[in-house]
Scaffold this motif. Sequence first.
Motif, short mmCIF file in Angstrom:
data_model
loop_
_atom_site.label_atom_id
_atom_site.label_comp_id
_atom_site.label_asym_id
_atom_site.label_seq_id
_atom_site.Cartn_x
_atom_site.Cartn_y
_atom_site.Cartn_z
N THR A 191 33.71 20.40 38.19
CA THR A 191 34.95 20.91 37.91
C THR A 191 36.17 20.37 38.71
OG1 THR A 191 34.58 22.63 39.39
CG2 THR A 191 34.23 23.06 37.02
N TYR A 192 37.33 20.23 38.08
CA TYR A 192 38.55 19.55 38.95
C TYR A 192 39.66 20.50 38.74
CZ TYR A 192 35.41 15.57 38.57
OH TYR A 192 34.23 14.91 38.93
N ALA A 193 40.24 21.07 39.84
CA ALA A 193 41.60 21.60 39.60
C ALA A 193 42.44 20.56 40.23
CB ALA A 193 41.58 22.96 40.68
N ARG A 194 43.58 20.30 39.36
CA ARG A 194 44.66 19.53 39.67
C ARG A 194 46.03 20.10 39.43
NH1 ARG A 194 42.91 14.00 39.63
NH2 ARG A 194 40.91 14.18 40.68
N GLN A 195 46.89 19.95 40.43
CA GLN A 195 48.11 20.35 40.36
C GLN A 195 49.26 19.42 39.48
OE1 GLN A 195 49.98 21.03 44.37
NE2 GLN A 195 52.06 21.29 43.42
N GLY A 196 49.87 20.10 38.85
CA GLY A 196 50.80 19.52 37.84
C GLY A 196 50.61 19.47 36.40
N ASP A 197 51.08 18.62 35.44
CA ASP A 197 51.08 18.75 34.25
C ASP A 197 49.50 18.66 33.63
OD1 ASP A 197 52.25 18.04 31.27
OD2 ASP A 197 51.09 16.40 31.68
N ALA A 198 49.24 19.42 32.61
CA ALA A 198 47.82 19.51 32.02
C ALA A 198 47.40 18.01 31.35
CB ALA A 198 47.75 20.55 30.74
N ALA A 199 48.10 17.46 30.70
CA ALA A 199 48.01 16.24 30.07
C ALA A 199 47.48 15.18 31.17
CB ALA A 199 48.85 15.84 28.98
N ASP A 200 48.34 15.25 32.25
CA ASP A 200 48.30 14.17 33.30
C ASP A 200 47.01 14.41 33.87
OD1 ASP A 200 50.55 12.94 32.37
OD2 ASP A 200 52.02 14.00 33.86
N ALA A 201 46.79 15.72 34.21
CA ALA A 201 45.40 15.86 35.05
C ALA A 201 44.13 15.75 34.25
CB ALA A 201 45.53 17.59 35.25
N ILE A 202 44.32 16.03 32.91
CA ILE A 202 43.13 15.56 32.32
C ILE A 202 43.04 14.23 32.08
CG2 ILE A 202 42.12 15.51 29.65
CD1 ILE A 202 43.57 18.22 29.55
N LEU A 203 43.88 13.35 31.84
CA LEU A 203 43.96 11.74 31.65
C LEU A 203 43.46 11.24 33.05
CD1 LEU A 203 47.36 11.19 29.60
CD2 LEU A 203 44.98 10.84 28.89
N ASP A 204 44.16 11.76 34.21
CA ASP A 204 43.57 11.30 35.70
C ASP A 204 42.31 11.33 35.96
OD1 ASP A 204 46.29 10.64 36.12
OD2 ASP A 204 46.99 12.39 37.23
N VAL A 205 41.47 12.62 35.65
CA VAL A 205 40.31 12.83 35.78
C VAL A 205 39.66 11.93 34.86
CG1 VAL A 205 38.22 14.43 35.96
CG2 VAL A 205 40.71 15.12 36.85
N ALA A 206 39.92 11.90 33.69
CA ALA A 206 38.93 10.92 32.59
C ALA A 206 39.16 9.55 33.24
CB ALA A 206 39.96 10.87 31.36
N GLU A 207 40.20 9.05 33.71
CA GLU A 207 40.29 7.72 34.18
C GLU A 207 39.26 7.43 35.55
OE1 GLU A 207 43.47 4.33 35.71
OE2 GLU A 207 44.14 5.66 33.87
N GLU A 208 39.62 8.37 36.56
CA GLU A 208 38.88 8.47 37.58
C GLU A 208 37.39 8.46 37.64
OE1 GLU A 208 40.39 11.75 39.87
OE2 GLU A 208 42.48 10.90 39.96
N GLN A 209 36.89 9.33 36.69
CA GLN A 209 35.41 9.54 36.58
C GLN A 209 34.90 8.88 35.30
OE1 GLN A 209 33.66 11.22 38.62
NE2 GLN A 209 35.65 11.66 39.76
N ARG A 210 35.77 7.77 34.60
CA ARG A 210 35.22 7.08 33.69
C ARG A 210 34.57 8.02 32.50
NH1 ARG A 210 33.47 2.69 37.77
NH2 ARG A 210 35.52 1.58 38.11
N ALA A 211 35.41 8.87 32.24
CA ALA A 211 34.74 9.74 31.02
C ALA A 211 34.54 8.89 29.65
CB ALA A 211 35.60 10.66 30.78
N ASP A 212 33.63 9.17 28.95
CA ASP A 212 33.37 8.55 27.63
C ASP A 212 34.08 9.34 26.65
OD1 ASP A 212 31.61 6.60 28.86
OD2 ASP A 212 30.04 8.08 29.01
N LEU A 213 34.17 10.41 26.65
CA LEU A 213 34.86 11.35 25.69
C LEU A 213 35.69 12.46 26.17
CD1 LEU A 213 34.95 12.05 22.50
CD2 LEU A 213 33.15 13.56 22.91
N ILE A 214 36.85 12.52 25.66
CA ILE A 214 37.89 13.79 26.02
C ILE A 214 37.75 14.93 24.81
CG2 ILE A 214 40.14 14.54 26.59
CD1 ILE A 214 40.70 11.95 27.82
N VAL A 215 37.59 16.16 25.12
CA VAL A 215 37.68 16.83 24.05
C VAL A 215 38.65 17.88 24.20
CG1 VAL A 215 36.30 19.07 22.84
CG2 VAL A 215 34.89 17.19 23.74
N VAL A 216 39.57 18.04 23.16
CA VAL A 216 40.78 18.80 23.21
C VAL A 216 40.97 19.80 22.15
CG1 VAL A 216 42.18 17.30 24.92
CG2 VAL A 216 42.49 16.96 22.44
N GLY A 217 41.48 20.76 22.03
CA GLY A 217 42.01 21.73 20.90
C GLY A 217 43.14 21.09 20.18
N ASN A 218 43.25 21.25 19.00
CA ASN A 218 44.62 20.68 18.06
C ASN A 218 45.72 21.50 18.16
OD1 ASN A 218 43.43 23.02 16.62
ND2 ASN A 218 44.26 22.24 14.76
#
Length: 148
Positions: A89-116
């Motif tokens: 788990t990762y708690a990040r201060q700030g904008d939700a999309a930026d937090a998700i994108l930052d962790v995805a890049e840092e952790q080299r995620a293969d897939l991001i799942v988001v709701g529509n």
Amino acid sequence: MFASVLVGTDGSDTATTAVRHAIDLARQLGARLLIVSAYEPVPDQRLRNEKLEVPKDLQWTVNPREDVLALLGQAQREAQTAGVADVETYARQGDAADAILDVAEEQRADLIVVGNRGMTGAKRFLLGSVPNKISHHAPCSVLIVRTT
């Protein structure tokens, strides 16, 4: 194919649906599950008031991101109960999309799942839409789950 699946949550119904899809995918694939939540810090006055109500030995638990940590803990327990062995788990201060994108890049995620949510009608063109921003800037594949 997907060794790590990342999902963001804010506790909303839309996010909860996306988290459940991510949990199912991670379990089926034997993938690592990364759960991210963004937060705005709790105001200092609220922290001071809450610390007064908590016993001295537990005051360390009152912190600027306590609400998001509880949310992430709940999602982590749900994933582990469903059979996902590797959950981070990762708690990040700030904008939700930026937090998700930052962790995805840092952790080299293969897939991001988001709701529509926010992706229908004219709303899909808003720059502030989390799924829209993620779909355009993700460093990996994105699965947009129909939640509405």
